[in-house]
Write a protein that holds these residues in place. Structure first.
Motif, mmCIF file in Angstrom:
data_model
loop_
_atom_site.group_PDB
_atom_site.id
_atom_site.type_symbol
_atom_site.label_atom_id
_atom_site.label_comp_id
_atom_site.label_asym_id
_atom_site.label_seq_id
_atom_site.Cartn_x
_atom_site.Cartn_y
_atom_site.Cartn_z
ATOM 1 N N ASN A 76 -18.263 -17.542 -22.318
ATOM 2 C CA ASN A 76 -18.134 -18.667 -23.264
ATOM 3 C C ASN A 76 -18.299 -20.045 -22.623
ATOM 4 O OD1 ASN A 76 -17.561 -16.986 -25.534
ATOM 5 N ND2 ASN A 76 -15.484 -16.746 -24.777
ATOM 6 N N LEU A 77 -18.857 -20.100 -21.423
ATOM 7 C CA LEU A 77 -19.080 -21.404 -20.785
ATOM 8 C C LEU A 77 -20.055 -22.248 -21.614
ATOM 9 C CD1 LEU A 77 -18.197 -22.971 -18.257
ATOM 10 C CD2 LEU A 77 -20.234 -22.125 -17.105
ATOM 11 N N ASN A 78 -21.007 -21.534 -22.271
ATOM 12 C CA ASN A 78 -21.971 -22.258 -23.126
ATOM 13 C C ASN A 78 -21.259 -23.013 -24.247
ATOM 14 O OD1 ASN A 78 -24.041 -21.304 -21.637
ATOM 15 N ND2 ASN A 78 -24.701 -19.728 -23.094
ATOM 16 N N SER A 79 -20.204 -22.384 -24.800
ATOM 17 C CA SER A 79 -19.459 -23.040 -25.891
ATOM 18 C C SER A 79 -18.812 -24.325 -25.380
ATOM 19 C CB SER A 79 -18.359 -22.116 -26.423
ATOM 20 O OG SER A 79 -18.921 -20.955 -26.933
ATOM 21 N N VAL A 80 -18.271 -24.276 -24.156
ATOM 22 C CA VAL A 80 -17.619 -25.461 -23.584
ATOM 23 C C VAL A 80 -18.652 -26.573 -23.389
ATOM 24 C CG1 VAL A 80 -16.194 -26.341 -21.692
ATOM 25 C CG2 VAL A 80 -15.956 -23.964 -22.417
ATOM 26 N N PHE A 81 -19.799 -26.227 -22.818
ATOM 27 C CA PHE A 81 -20.841 -27.236 -22.610
ATOM 28 C C PHE A 81 -21.324 -27.799 -23.945
ATOM 29 C CE2 PHE A 81 -21.706 -25.269 -18.290
ATOM 30 C CZ PHE A 81 -21.186 -26.354 -17.607
ATOM 31 N N ALA A 82 -21.491 -26.909 -24.942
ATOM 32 C CA ALA A 82 -21.952 -27.353 -26.265
ATOM 33 C C ALA A 82 -20.957 -28.354 -26.850
ATOM 34 C CB ALA A 82 -22.119 -26.161 -27.200
ATOM 35 N N ALA A 83 -19.665 -28.044 -26.743
ATOM 36 C CA ALA A 83 -18.627 -28.931 -27.290
ATOM 37 C C ALA A 83 -18.698 -30.304 -26.624
ATOM 38 C CB ALA A 83 -17.248 -28.309 -27.083
ATOM 39 N N GLY A 128 -9.531 -17.688 -20.975
ATOM 40 C CA GLY A 128 -10.629 -17.914 -20.033
ATOM 41 C C GLY A 128 -11.081 -19.357 -20.066
ATOM 42 N N VAL A 129 -12.356 -19.564 -19.765
ATOM 43 C CA VAL A 129 -12.887 -20.919 -19.572
ATOM 44 C C VAL A 129 -12.974 -21.716 -20.882
ATOM 45 C CG1 VAL A 129 -15.363 -20.391 -19.775
ATOM 46 C CG2 VAL A 129 -14.596 -22.128 -18.181
ATOM 47 N N VAL A 130 -13.091 -21.013 -22.025
ATOM 48 C CA VAL A 130 -13.323 -21.714 -23.305
ATOM 49 C C VAL A 130 -12.152 -22.602 -23.711
ATOM 50 C CG1 VAL A 130 -12.485 -19.943 -24.937
ATOM 51 C CG2 VAL A 130 -14.396 -21.407 -25.579
ATOM 52 N N TYR A 131 -10.958 -22.330 -23.175
ATOM 53 C CA TYR A 131 -9.793 -23.149 -23.525
ATOM 54 C C TYR A 131 -9.981 -24.600 -23.062
ATOM 55 C CZ TYR A 131 -7.231 -24.680 -19.417
ATOM 56 O OH TYR A 131 -6.842 -25.387 -18.310
ATOM 57 N N ARG A 132 -10.921 -24.814 -22.116
ATOM 58 C CA ARG A 132 -11.132 -26.173 -21.583
ATOM 59 C C ARG A 132 -11.582 -27.148 -22.676
ATOM 60 N NH1 ARG A 132 -10.701 -25.846 -16.016
ATOM 61 N NH2 ARG A 132 -10.905 -23.697 -15.286
ATOM 62 N N ILE A 133 -11.975 -26.620 -23.821
ATOM 63 C CA ILE A 133 -12.308 -27.496 -24.964
ATOM 64 C C ILE A 133 -11.056 -28.275 -25.398
ATOM 65 C CG2 ILE A 133 -13.076 -27.497 -27.401
ATOM 66 C CD1 ILE A 133 -14.907 -25.162 -26.741
ATOM 67 N N ILE A 134 -9.872 -27.775 -25.062
ATOM 68 C CA ILE A 134 -8.622 -28.477 -25.418
ATOM 69 C C ILE A 134 -8.636 -29.921 -24.905
ATOM 70 C CG2 ILE A 134 -7.244 -27.832 -23.355
ATOM 71 C CD1 ILE A 134 -4.823 -27.503 -25.144
ATOM 72 N N ILE A 174 -16.026 -24.640 -32.565
ATOM 73 C CA ILE A 174 -16.706 -24.096 -31.368
ATOM 74 C C ILE A 174 -15.691 -23.326 -30.515
ATOM 75 C CG2 ILE A 174 -17.943 -24.702 -29.234
ATOM 76 C CD1 ILE A 174 -19.149 -27.094 -30.710
ATOM 77 N N TRP A 175 -14.461 -23.817 -30.485
ATOM 78 C CA TRP A 175 -13.379 -23.148 -29.736
ATOM 79 C C TRP A 175 -12.851 -21.946 -30.540
ATOM 80 C CZ3 TRP A 175 -8.202 -26.099 -28.329
ATOM 81 C CH2 TRP A 175 -7.448 -25.315 -27.464
ATOM 82 N N ALA A 176 -12.760 -22.110 -31.850
ATOM 83 C CA ALA A 176 -12.164 -21.058 -32.690
ATOM 84 C C ALA A 176 -12.991 -19.769 -32.696
ATOM 85 C CB ALA A 176 -12.006 -21.572 -34.123
ATOM 86 N N LYS A 177 -14.299 -19.904 -32.744
ATOM 87 C CA LYS A 177 -15.153 -18.715 -32.909
ATOM 88 C C LYS A 177 -14.901 -17.642 -31.848
ATOM 89 C CE LYS A 177 -18.574 -16.265 -34.606
ATOM 90 N NZ LYS A 177 -18.173 -15.235 -35.569
ATOM 91 N N PRO A 178 -14.938 -17.985 -30.544
ATOM 92 C CA PRO A 178 -14.689 -16.900 -29.559
ATOM 93 C C PRO A 178 -13.235 -16.420 -29.519
ATOM 94 C CG PRO A 178 -15.382 -18.938 -28.455
ATOM 95 C CD PRO A 178 -15.302 -19.244 -29.900
ATOM 96 N N ILE A 179 -12.283 -17.259 -29.950
ATOM 97 C CA ILE A 179 -10.859 -16.899 -29.841
ATOM 98 C C ILE A 179 -10.338 -16.224 -31.112
ATOM 99 C CG2 ILE A 179 -8.517 -17.814 -29.420
ATOM 100 C CD1 ILE A 179 -10.459 -17.858 -26.979
ATOM 101 N N TRP A 180 -10.657 -16.796 -32.281
ATOM 102 C CA TRP A 180 -10.178 -16.230 -33.551
ATOM 103 C C TRP A 180 -11.187 -15.250 -34.166
ATOM 104 C CZ3 TRP A 180 -8.816 -21.533 -36.331
ATOM 105 C CH2 TRP A 180 -7.772 -22.156 -35.647
ATOM 106 N N GLY A 181 -12.458 -15.372 -33.743
ATOM 107 C CA GLY A 181 -13.510 -14.542 -34.342
ATOM 108 C C GLY A 181 -14.099 -15.170 -35.602
#
Lengths: 51, 225
Positions: free
Chosen positions: A3-10, B33-39, B95-102
């Motif tokens: 999901n690194l792509n999602s972080v970059f996209a955001a 994982g890494v996606v939480y960094r959107i916080i 963008i954060w919700a999709k991988p975490i909540w589905g």
């Protein structure tokens, strides 16, 4: 690194929104400044003609 | 102009430092994982949006009481900037919700009240385009802005008062809530550039509105001449 792509996209989208907004404010300000100058000079010209 | 460019450069530098801290200093979350960094982007932009709407509310009340154009200019500047930050919040959330909540979106209390908040301030900006007469426009939009602000406490309280799909607060939450100390420090560090960006944008937008006020005066002079 799932999901690194999602972080970059955001980050890219967020910075893009702020950048576009800042540029739009700057462009609107430049357009207004031009109009203000134009109006002021036409006012001065008509005042000079009146003299 | 030079001051503005310097301010913008400082804000860009601060945003770059915040991004570095978010990617390289904050530890990776064990569950998400890494996606939480959107916080580090989502929460500061949401909070900054609410701060902007609070400033808008103060300006709206001040205009109703004092009827000075500067409060109207401040109101429109704060509303527009708040809308920009809330837009970022509403984009980064899914963008954060999709991988975490589905799912990208759900109509829970926090998400719905935030979407309503966004629509209310869009309506505030649209209302201003519909009224020609400056004093009437300023008064009606100030009254509408005071009404729109009612949603701000609802947004803030929604995850405290109701059980929602959106997580419970990690800052100023109840017992058992909270963040890892490094994550918390990075989160506050990332909020500072957002506030600096808010001040920069609001200042530029205020100046634009003040210039529009000057233009109205000159136009009236030109029409009278």
């Amino acid at each position: 690194m799932k999901n690194l792509n999602s972080v970059f996209a955001a980050y890219l989208i967020a910075w893009g929104v702020f950048f576009i907004y800042y540029v739009s404010v700057a462009r609107r300000a430049a357009a207004l400044k031009d109009e203000l100058e134009r109006l002021k000079s036409s006012l001065n010209q008509s005042a000079n003609r009146g003299k | 102009m030079k001051k503005n460019a310097l301010g913008a450069a400082v804000v860009v530098l601060l945003l770059a430092c915040a991004a570095y801290a978010a990617f390289f200093i904050a530890p990776t979350d064990a569950k998400q994982g890494v996606v939480y960094r959107i916080i580090f982007l989502h929460v500061p932009s949401a909070e900054t949006g609410l701060v902007s709407f609070f400033i808008c509310f103060i300006a709206n009340v001040a205009y109703v009481l004092k009827r000075q154009p500067k409060w109207d200019w401040m109101g429109i500047a704060a509303a527009e900037v708040g809308l920009a930050f809330t837009t970022v919040c509403l984009i980064t959330g899914p963008i954060w919700a999709k991988p975490i909540w589905g799912i990208w979106w759900t109509w829970d209390a926090r998400l719905t009240s935030t979407a309503v908040l966004w629509l209310l301030y869009v309506a505030y900006l649209m209302l201003r385009t519909l009224i020609e007469e400056p004093e009437r426009r300023a008064l009606l939009s100030a009254l509408f802005g005071i009404f729109a602000f009612i949603d701000v406490p609802l947004v803030f309280g929604s995850i405290r008062w109701w059980r929602t799909q959106h997580p419970q607060p990690v800052i100023m939450g109840g017992p058992g809530s909270g963040l890892d100390p490094t994550m918390k420090a990075v989160l506050f560090f990332c909020w500072a550039p957002m506030l600096a960006l808010m001040i920069l944008l609001m200042h530029s937008r205020y100046r634009l509105e003040a210039m529009r006020g000057d233009l109205d005066v000159v136009r009236r002079e030109a029409e009278a001449a």
